[in-house]
Design a protein around this motif. Structure first.
Motif, mmCIF file in Angstrom:
data_model
loop_
_atom_site.group_PDB
_atom_site.id
_atom_site.type_symbol
_atom_site.label_atom_id
_atom_site.label_comp_id
_atom_site.label_asym_id
_atom_site.label_seq_id
_atom_site.Cartn_x
_atom_site.Cartn_y
_atom_site.Cartn_z
ATOM 1 N N TYR A 267 30.558 35.179 -52.758
ATOM 2 C CA TYR A 267 31.853 34.578 -52.449
ATOM 3 C C TYR A 267 32.989 35.576 -52.692
ATOM 4 O O TYR A 267 33.924 35.695 -51.892
ATOM 5 N N ILE A 273 33.496 33.300 -44.165
ATOM 6 C CA ILE A 273 32.329 32.459 -44.435
ATOM 7 C C ILE A 273 32.014 31.641 -43.183
ATOM 8 O O ILE A 273 32.910 31.037 -42.584
ATOM 9 N N LYS A 290 39.186 31.054 -48.980
ATOM 10 C CA LYS A 290 38.477 31.876 -48.003
ATOM 11 C C LYS A 290 38.641 31.341 -46.579
ATOM 12 O O LYS A 290 38.599 30.127 -46.352
#
Length: 373
Positions: A267, A273, A290
């Protein structure tokens, strides 16, 4: 000195990491509250179902674990599903009888149910024993198990305000979805070392949930030759080894069936992502600020993944792509656009973070302790 009364908390859920890891986050928050109050006399018990859930619990925590049988209702009709439903019809009463004994021996002050039919036996038996119960619904649209179990619960914690229309208003507590603290403490340096990444390249993290996602795997593998300019970390799922056979030697491509503690580092270093739209992964994406591309599971119960993803889409907090119409070239285009347009990625990450509630685990822990008294 007066001896402390022992506080016992029962946790129940099962099936996937989507049930286990929120339970772990909440158990950690309860322990913190106990430390603040100098409470040392307490016990936790996790009742779940299934070998994979048991293995996950044993490998990732020191929670005492007990198994019971449970089943589920499959609402799609095939010969296989009919047979499985018949088998599970007989599993559930056996699981309830097992729970009667195991809950009686432990006799908790409070029960926390994470949802899914694996939590049904322990929650139902807790209600029969008049033990206070909190269930937690992560998704925008609750599953059938939580819709039923809410009738027996003292309180219902919800992850999205959209879910409140499905439950009795006087029981609802809006908490959002808990995120484990260790996920926020990953290290880019550790990620480079563990995954053997090129520090000069941007990193794409591809997740399909704890079981993987075959459709996402297929799309990624198809476009992989066009992603040589990036590091790829790919969680492909324990059941999907056949899909990535022969791919592990590709430069800058790191494929693992399941990311354990190292997911925090993945992460930390990720620039983008790509994921399904389960409630827990969305909570983690939001907490970590993110940018993401979400591909909701089209067969999710009550289409809850699509509804989850739409919350992010409406807040400009993710790019959402429907699996049914998704072609490899479209996914590749979106990936390159987000990695090239850094200002766009930054804004998407910030909008996602606006949806985060970093105190969700603490709020649920406080409510559990409140009813346990």
């Amino acid at each position: 000195m007066k001896k402390q009364r022992q506080i016992r908390i029962l946790f129940t859920g099962g099936g996937t990491g989507g049930h286990f890891f929120p339970i772990l986050a909440i158990a950690q928050e309860i322990e913190k509250l106990f430390q603040e109050k100098n409470i040392t006399n307490y016990k936790f018990l996790l009742i779940g179902s299934g070998k994979s859930f048991k293995k996950m619990a044993q490998e990732n925590s020191d929670l005492k674990y007990k198994s019971v049988l449970s089943g589920k209702i499959r609402r799609y009709i095939t010969i296989k599903s009919i047979v499985q439903n018949l088998i599970d019809f007989f599993k559930m009463p056996i699981g309830i009888l097992q729970a009667f004994w195991k809950v009686w021996i432990f006799m908790p002050n409070a029960c926390f149910g994470k949802g899914g039919f694996a939590s049904f036996p322990a929650v139902l038996v807790s209600w029969i024993y008049r033990i206070p119960i909190i269930i937690h619904e992560s998704d925008t649209v609750p599953g059938l198990a939580n819709r039923i179990l809410s009738k027996f619960s003292t309180k219902v914690a919800i992850g999205y305000s959209n879910a409140k229309k499905y439950f009795k208003e006087t029981k609802i507590i809006f908490t959002s979805n808990p995120v484990r603290e260790e996920l926020l403490q990953g290290s880019k340096e550790q990620a480079i070392k563990f995954f053997q990444l090129n520090p000069e390249k941007q990193t794409i993290l591809v997740l399909g949930g704890s079981l993987g996602a075959r459709a996402i795997n297929d799309l990624l593998i198809y476009i992989l030759p066009n992603l040589q300019d990036y590091n790829i970390i790919h969680q492909y799922g324990n059941r999907n080894q056949d899909q990535i056979r022969g791919m592990q030697n590709i430069r800058n491509y790191n494929a693992l069936p399941f990311l354990k503690q190292e997911i925090a580092h993945a992460y930390a270093i990720s620039d983008l992502i790509i994921s399904r739209a389960g409630a827990n992964i969305l909570a983690e994406i939001a907490a970590l600020k993110k940018p993401s591309i979400l591909i909701p599971l089209p067969t999710s119960s009550f289409d809850h993944q699509r509804e989850n993803a739409m919350v992010f889409a409406k807040n400009d907090a993710a790019i959402v792509l429907e699996q049914e119409n998704l072609r490899p070239n479209i996914l590749l285009e979106k990936i390159k656009k987000l990695l090239y347009e850094k200002e766009l990625s930054r804004k998407i990450g910030e909008h996602a973070h606006e949806l985060a509630r970093l105190d969700a685990g603490k709020k649920i822990a406080q409510e559990i302790l409140k009813i346990s008294n």
